[in-house]
Design a protein around this motif. Structure first.
Motif, PDB file in Angstrom:
ATOM      1  N   UNK A 138       0.820  -1.213   0.000  1.00  0.00           N
ATOM      2  CA  UNK A 138       0.000   0.000   0.000  1.00  0.00           C
ATOM      3  C   UNK A 138       0.856   1.266   0.000  1.00  0.00           C
ATOM      4  N   UNK A 139       1.927   1.275   0.817  1.00  0.00           N
ATOM      5  CA  UNK A 139       2.742   2.485   0.917  1.00  0.00           C
ATOM      6  C   UNK A 139       3.715   2.624  -0.250  1.00  0.00           C
ATOM      7  N   UNK A 140       3.871   1.569  -1.014  1.00  0.00           N
ATOM      8  CA  UNK A 140       4.657   1.666  -2.238  1.00  0.00           C
ATOM      9  C   UNK A 140       3.811   2.155  -3.406  1.00  0.00           C
ATOM     10  N   UNK A 141       2.506   1.877  -3.371  1.00  0.00           N
ATOM     11  CA  UNK A 141       1.615   2.209  -4.484  1.00  0.00           C
ATOM     12  C   UNK A 141       0.804   3.480  -4.257  1.00  0.00           C
ATOM     13  N   UNK A 142       0.549   3.832  -2.992  1.00  0.00           N
ATOM     14  CA  UNK A 142      -0.341   4.950  -2.675  1.00  0.00           C
ATOM     15  C   UNK A 142       0.353   5.967  -1.785  1.00  0.00           C
ATOM     16  N   UNK A 143      -0.065   7.230  -1.819  1.00  0.00           N
ATOM     17  CA  UNK A 143       0.451   8.210  -0.860  1.00  0.00           C
ATOM     18  C   UNK A 143       0.007   7.843   0.552  1.00  0.00           C
ATOM     19  N   UNK A 144       0.787   8.288   1.541  1.00  0.00           N
ATOM     20  CA  UNK A 144       0.542   7.908   2.921  1.00  0.00           C
ATOM     21  C   UNK A 144      -0.887   8.043   3.412  1.00  0.00           C
ATOM     22  N   UNK A 145      -1.540   9.221   3.225  1.00  0.00           N
ATOM     23  CA  UNK A 145      -2.907   9.388   3.731  1.00  0.00           C
ATOM     24  C   UNK A 145      -3.911   8.407   3.127  1.00  0.00           C
TER      25      UNK A 145
END
Length: 438
Positions: A161-168
């Motif tokens: 998730x944190x590799x594909x999406x911004x943190x929030x």
């Protein structure tokens, strides 16, 4: 090592896998928060103490949930209570994804804690009463390894998730997937019967032919565990729970943050270090499962608690390189696993049938009430010292409490689960021990 699994009945196996799945999904939901703390601190500008407060509030709620669910399991049945608690924590994990501020998240995460605390209590008693006595320690220890499976799934999800999406967006997506454990309710409802527990069940196994309600008490027995004959066991068991949970949550709540902020590891680097500890946790559960039926409950917990103190001090206080930390991470996870993997068998064997769920739920989860202070204390102490020093100090104290408490409890290896308190409160009979070893 797993030859015992071939000896148990199909119903016992279904019960094992239902509890294994429940605890794995439980771990998935719980461990997500420790992984996303840095992202939430950045988004909402909260302090480390406030982040620790979330863990503290969740643990307090889980303790209350465990006590209540244990009593409900005594009154209404183990399987029914397990279904309810799994559905409860799944729904509120999902709801956390839509919180708009820190206050909303704190409330929803606290409610999630109520559910996962109850799920452990109901599942532990269901497992203990469904598996025959000579394999109870091995089964209870092995099913605890499901926590490592769920934890690993959380790390993989975090990395993706944190590799594909911004943190929030990434942390919200992780919590949204927390609804998946609710699917387990369907399997439990269709494949797992209530255990039948006669007064002498040294060779008891589950039967799928007849469903017998586990709780026959006229009222929910919240306070029966404080009666004179079991008061000492209840208080000492609760102290053991304090140390076990205090050490685990002080260490594991803050370890990802420590690796990222003080060791300056990337997302993938943090995942690599956690992978070693998680694999070691799995191995530690399996190892303790074997020891429980060989050297006993007390000996196993004492061995792992002493090893935990030594390993935590080396891991967080010694001037280790990143490579050395990777090596030491294996014994850290290995020894941290042995204590929670041992408590289910021990606590179930301390209480008779009518109060077993209440006793197990209280002893295991009371520790979560007091241990809720440990993550908060780590965050507070980290204001004036390093985060590593704060984690190490709290965890070492907690595991020392475990060693002290277990010395005050009786050895229960080979003890049959009974409808009444055993005549000898200190030791199982020679016949029971001989049978358990066969």
């Amino acid at each position: 090592m797993f030859s015992w699994f071939k000896e148990i009945s199909p119903t016992e196996r279904r019960t094992f896998w239902a509890c294994f799945g429940g605890w794995a999904l439980d771990a998935l939901d719980v461990q997500m928060f420790s992984l996303v703390i840095p992202a939430m601190i950045a988004e909402w500008a909260i302090s480390k103490t406030e982040a620790g407060l979330v863990s503290g509030a969740t643990l307090v709620a889980s303790a209350l949930g465990g006590w209540i669910a244990g009593a409900l399991a005594d009154r209404f049945g183990r399987v029914r209570t397990l279904q309810l608690t799994v559905a409860f924590f799944s729904v509120f994990t999902f709801a956390c994804a839509f919180s708009q501020n820190f206050s909303q998240f704190l409330v929803l995460k606290t409610l999630q804690g109520f559910g996962f605390g109850g799920e452990w209590a109901a599942g532990a008693v269901l497992m203990a009463e469904s598996i025959r006595a000579q394999h109870r320690g091995k089964a209870m220890g092995t099913v605890q390894s499901a926590w490592a499976v769920g934890w690993a799934a959380a790390v993989l999800l975090y990395t993706a998730m944190f590799s594909l999406l911004p943190g929030p967006m990434a942390w919200r997506a992780m919590f949204a997937l927390g609804l998946l454990p609710a699917l387990l309710v369907i399997y439990v409802r269709r494949g797992v019967p209530e255990p039948i527990v006669p007064a002498d069940n040294s060779t008891t196994r589950s039967s799928g032919k007849t469903n017998v309600r586990s709780g026959d008490a006229a009222a929910i027995p919240f306070f029966a565990i404080f009666s004179p004959r079991v008061l000492r066991m209840t208080l000492t068991g609760a102290l053991l729970g304090v140390g076990a949970h205090g050490g685990y949550y002080a260490l594991m709540t803050w370890l990802p943050t420590y690796l990222k902020t003080e060791r300056h590891l990337s997302v993938l680097g943090t995942g690599g270090y956690l992978a070693v500890i998680i694999f070691a946790f799995f191995c530690g559960c399996v190892a303790s499962a074997q020891l429980l039926d060989r050297i006993g409950r007390r000996g196993t917990i004492l061995l792992f608690s002493i090893a935990c103190v030594a390993t935590v001090l080396v891991y967080l206080f010694a001037p280790l390189t990143n490579g050395a930390m990777l090596v030491v991470g294996f014994p850290l996870g290995f020894f941290a696993a042995g204590i929670p993997a041992s408590m289910g068998a021990l606590f179930n064997e301390l209480y008779p049938r009518g109060m077993r769920g209440t006793g197990v739920g209280f002893c295991y989860n009371f520790g979560r009430v007091v241990s809720a202070a440990f993550p908060v204390m780590v965050g507070h102490l980290a204001k004036t010292t390093t985060l590593g020093f704060a984690i190490g100090t709290d965890a070492a104290i907690a595991y020392a409490i475990v060693a002290l408490a277990v010395l005050m409890l009786p050895e229960t290896r080979g003890r049959a689960l009974a409808d009444t308190l055993p005549a000898d409160d200190e030791h199982p009979s020679p016949a029971q021990v001989a049978h358990a070893r066969r």
